[in-house]
Write a protein that holds these residues in place. Structure first.
Motif, PDB file in Angstrom:
ATOM      1  N   ALA A 137      -9.476   7.086  45.196  1.00 29.81           N
ATOM      2  CA  ALA A 137     -10.498   6.499  44.329  1.00 29.81           C
ATOM      3  C   ALA A 137     -11.809   6.327  45.083  1.00 29.81           C
ATOM      4  CB  ALA A 137     -10.013   5.154  43.776  1.00 29.81           C
ATOM      5  N   ALA A 140     -13.423   9.697  45.437  1.00 28.27           N
ATOM      6  CA  ALA A 140     -13.944  10.212  44.174  1.00 28.27           C
ATOM      7  C   ALA A 140     -15.203   9.494  43.733  1.00 28.27           C
ATOM      8  CB  ALA A 140     -12.874  10.085  43.088  1.00 28.27           C
ATOM      9  N   SER A 141     -15.377   8.253  44.190  1.00 26.37           N
ATOM     10  CA  SER A 141     -16.536   7.476  43.747  1.00 26.37           C
ATOM     11  C   SER A 141     -17.819   7.892  44.450  1.00 26.37           C
ATOM     12  CB  SER A 141     -16.297   5.982  44.004  1.00 26.37           C
ATOM     13  OG  SER A 141     -16.224   5.714  45.402  1.00 26.37           O
ATOM     14  N   PRO A 199     -20.208  10.821  39.790  1.00 24.94           N
ATOM     15  CA  PRO A 199     -18.909  10.640  40.448  1.00 24.94           C
ATOM     16  C   PRO A 199     -17.983  11.799  40.159  1.00 24.94           C
ATOM     17  CG  PRO A 199     -19.087   9.226  38.526  1.00 24.94           C
ATOM     18  CD  PRO A 199     -20.434   9.842  38.733  1.00 24.94           C
ATOM     19  N   GLY A 201     -14.758  11.562  39.790  1.00 28.05           N
ATOM     20  CA  GLY A 201     -13.630  11.152  38.964  1.00 28.05           C
ATOM     21  C   GLY A 201     -13.019   9.881  39.502  1.00 28.05           C
ATOM     22  N   THR A 202     -11.752   9.649  39.165  1.00 33.03           N
ATOM     23  CA  THR A 202     -11.065   8.427  39.597  1.00 33.03           C
ATOM     24  C   THR A 202     -10.172   8.640  40.803  1.00 33.03           C
ATOM     25  OG1 THR A 202      -9.176   8.839  38.137  1.00 33.03           O
ATOM     26  CG2 THR A 202     -11.055   7.634  37.203  1.00 33.03           C
ATOM     27  N   GLY A 203      -9.895   9.880  41.151  1.00 24.28           N
ATOM     28  CA  GLY A 203      -8.984  10.169  42.257  1.00 24.28           C
ATOM     29  C   GLY A 203      -7.523  10.140  41.839  1.00 24.28           C
ATOM     30  N   HIS A 204      -7.259   9.780  40.567  1.00 20.13           N
ATOM     31  CA  HIS A 204      -5.875   9.647  40.115  1.00 20.13           C
ATOM     32  C   HIS A 204      -5.144  10.986  40.154  1.00 20.13           C
ATOM     33  CE1 HIS A 204      -2.510   7.815  38.040  1.00 20.13           C
ATOM     34  NE2 HIS A 204      -2.524   8.796  37.170  1.00 20.13           N
ATOM     35  N   ARG A 205      -5.854  12.059  39.854  1.00 20.71           N
ATOM     36  CA  ARG A 205      -5.205  13.374  39.828  1.00 20.71           C
ATOM     37  C   ARG A 205      -4.680  13.758  41.211  1.00 20.71           C
ATOM     38  NH1 ARG A 205      -5.028  17.809  36.592  1.00 20.71           N
ATOM     39  NH2 ARG A 205      -4.872  19.838  37.591  1.00 20.71           N
ATOM     40  N   THR A 240       0.168  12.120  34.820  1.00 19.10           N
ATOM     41  CA  THR A 240      -1.240  12.167  34.445  1.00 19.10           C
ATOM     42  C   THR A 240      -1.382  12.816  33.082  1.00 19.10           C
ATOM     43  OG1 THR A 240      -3.448  12.909  35.120  1.00 19.10           O
ATOM     44  CG2 THR A 240      -1.619  14.391  35.598  1.00 19.10           C
TER      45      THR A 240
END
Length: 449
Positions: A137, A140-141, A199, A201-205, A240
């Motif tokens: 995260a 990704a930010s 950004p 994304g969220t880094g979740h992937r 996801t």
């Protein structure tokens, strides 16, 4: 003191006054406790625990469980049958998130590769996964890829820029070409705004990808007897949801193609109306195209790893081997393209580099498509969205789930459903058809049972 034999294992008192315990497995391998015990009872308890695990089927070879996760993971990856791009992705993810110490939110680091398999527990995995989520995260930010256009053009295409140009009665610039002095002066007067960052994304992937890889490795370790159970049991981790992708309209397709290099115009149309993956489409040669039958034989795909061409391999799955038919208007476009841009010979690539006739790899196609999508005001589009939209068109044309699965080369119906998209117009049509039943309810036949 002499060894005291038991129904399972044996214990003996050492000259140091401490107690040693050991036992043998059914195959005759002897194991000695990794440490000695203060009392005879402690040694007996250790043997009883080992015996209980054997009876329950949860016993793990203590010497094998001392293997580090890194050693086992590297061996696992080297022996798996994987597509080259998949192997490269797994290697990158393991290097980035498992072989590298990851900062933990509470302080310190978590180095998954250094853990022994016997210490790979649910709490250990939970701590590691939490660290990966936080680190991904944070990464990704940070600022994402910048727009490569001239900053003045980016400003002129923004809401503040358009308003400023309109106020000064300055003609907005075209998507491509030289900027007028008036536009450049207006941009300077506005303070020369830089290109905004965004950004990633969220880094979740990334976190879900590496978690899935580690879970697969641990599943094999359970089969190999190194783990009692898979420690990757965090609820909903590794899951996801694919974001809803935009639909490319038929008007967009024509505009995109018109803004692509001439030798790639037909590729945009073919990507939509055939639904081929990019790696499949750019692997087509003359021998795999039958213009008279209006069909494409899909039996290979490009192997491109980190922008470099590594030859051809089979399609993504066994279901990827298929014959795909294309509409007549696309056959006509493809016929003209082959006449004007494809070199002679059965092995000549349908879509090739104009200078060498060699393969067109991802970076080249991506750069050309980025310019085309910017030119039509659809910067969110990706090449893969052409395939998504083709699946939607096929579904609207009445294709059954099984037909979609075959046409798009999916091994499961669930995978095929990802590429279908509902539209407001289609939903309105459905509502109108349903309304017809209001005047005259449908006759339902009851089947005795």
């Amino acid at each position: 003191m002499p060894t005291q034999n038991r129904s399972f294992g044996s214990i003996r008192r050492l000259p140091s006054k401490r107690w040693q315990a050991r036992y043998s497995t059914p195959d005759g391998t002897r194991y000695t406790a990794p440490h000695t015990f203060d009392t005879k009872r402690d040694a007996n308890d250790w043997l009883a625990d080992a015996r209980t695990k054997m009876l329950r089927g949860s016993w793990v070879d203590p010497t094998a469980s001392a293997t580090t996760f890194g050693t086992y993971a590297d061996d696992w990856l080297s022996t798996r049958t994987l597509a080259p791009r998949t192997r490269d992705l797994y290697r990158y993810q393991l290097d980035r998130w498992a072989d590298t110490p990851v900062p933990a939110p509470g302080g310190g680091t978590v180095h998954l590769y250094a853990l022994e398999m016997g210490h790979l527990t649910l709490p250990a995995i939970r701590r590691w996964y939490g660290a990966v989520l936080a680190a991904a995260a944070a990464s990704a930010s940070t600022a994402g890829p910048r727009d490569r256009r001239n900053p003045a053009r980016v400003w002129a295409d923004s809401d503040p820029g358009r308003a400023a140009l309109a106020a000064e009665q300055i003609t907005p610039p075209r998507p491509t070409g030289r900027l007028s002095p008036a536009v450049l002066d207006a941009w300077t007067a506005a303070g020369s705004p830089p290109i905004p960052t965004r950004p990633r994304g969220t880094g979740h992937r990334q976190a879900t990808q590496i978690y899935g890889i580690v879970r697969a490795i641990c599943a094999t370790a359970v089969d190999d007897g190194l783990l009692n159970a898979n420690p990757c049991r965090i609820p909903r981790a590794g899951i996801t949801r694919a974001a809803e992708r935009p639909i490319v309209t038929t008007a967009d397709v024509h505009e995109l193609a018109a803004n692509m290099p001439e030798h790639l115009c037909a590729a945009v149309h073919l990507a939509v109306w055939s639904g081929l993956r990019a790696s499949e489409l750019f692997a087509l040669d003359r021998s795999r195209v039958d213009l008279d039958a209006g069909s494409l034989r899909v039996d290979r795909s490009q192997i491109v790893i980190r922008g470099k061409f590594h030859g051809y391999g089979p399609p993504k799955s066994d279901a990827g081997n298929r014959v795909v038919h294309i509409p007549p208007h696309v056959v006509a476009m493809l016929r003209d393209h082959i006449r004007d841009h494809t070199r002679p010979g059965r092995s000549a690539l349908i879509f090739a580099r104009p200078d060498t006739g060699g393969p067109i790899v991802d970076p080249v196609r991506t750069r050309a498509f980025a310019k085309a999508r910017a030119a039509i005001g659809r910067p969110e589009l990706r090449w893969h969205d052409l395939r998504h939209s083709g699946a939607t068109l096929a579904a609207h044309a009445g294709a059954t789930p099984r037909e979609l699965q075959h046409r798009f080369g999916h091994s499961t119906a669930a995978a095929a459903s990802i590429y279908q998209h509902a539209t407001a117009q289609r939903d309105r049509e459905l509502a109108h058809r349903m309304a017809g039943y209001a005047a005259e309810p449908p006759q339902l036949r009851v089947v005795a049972g």
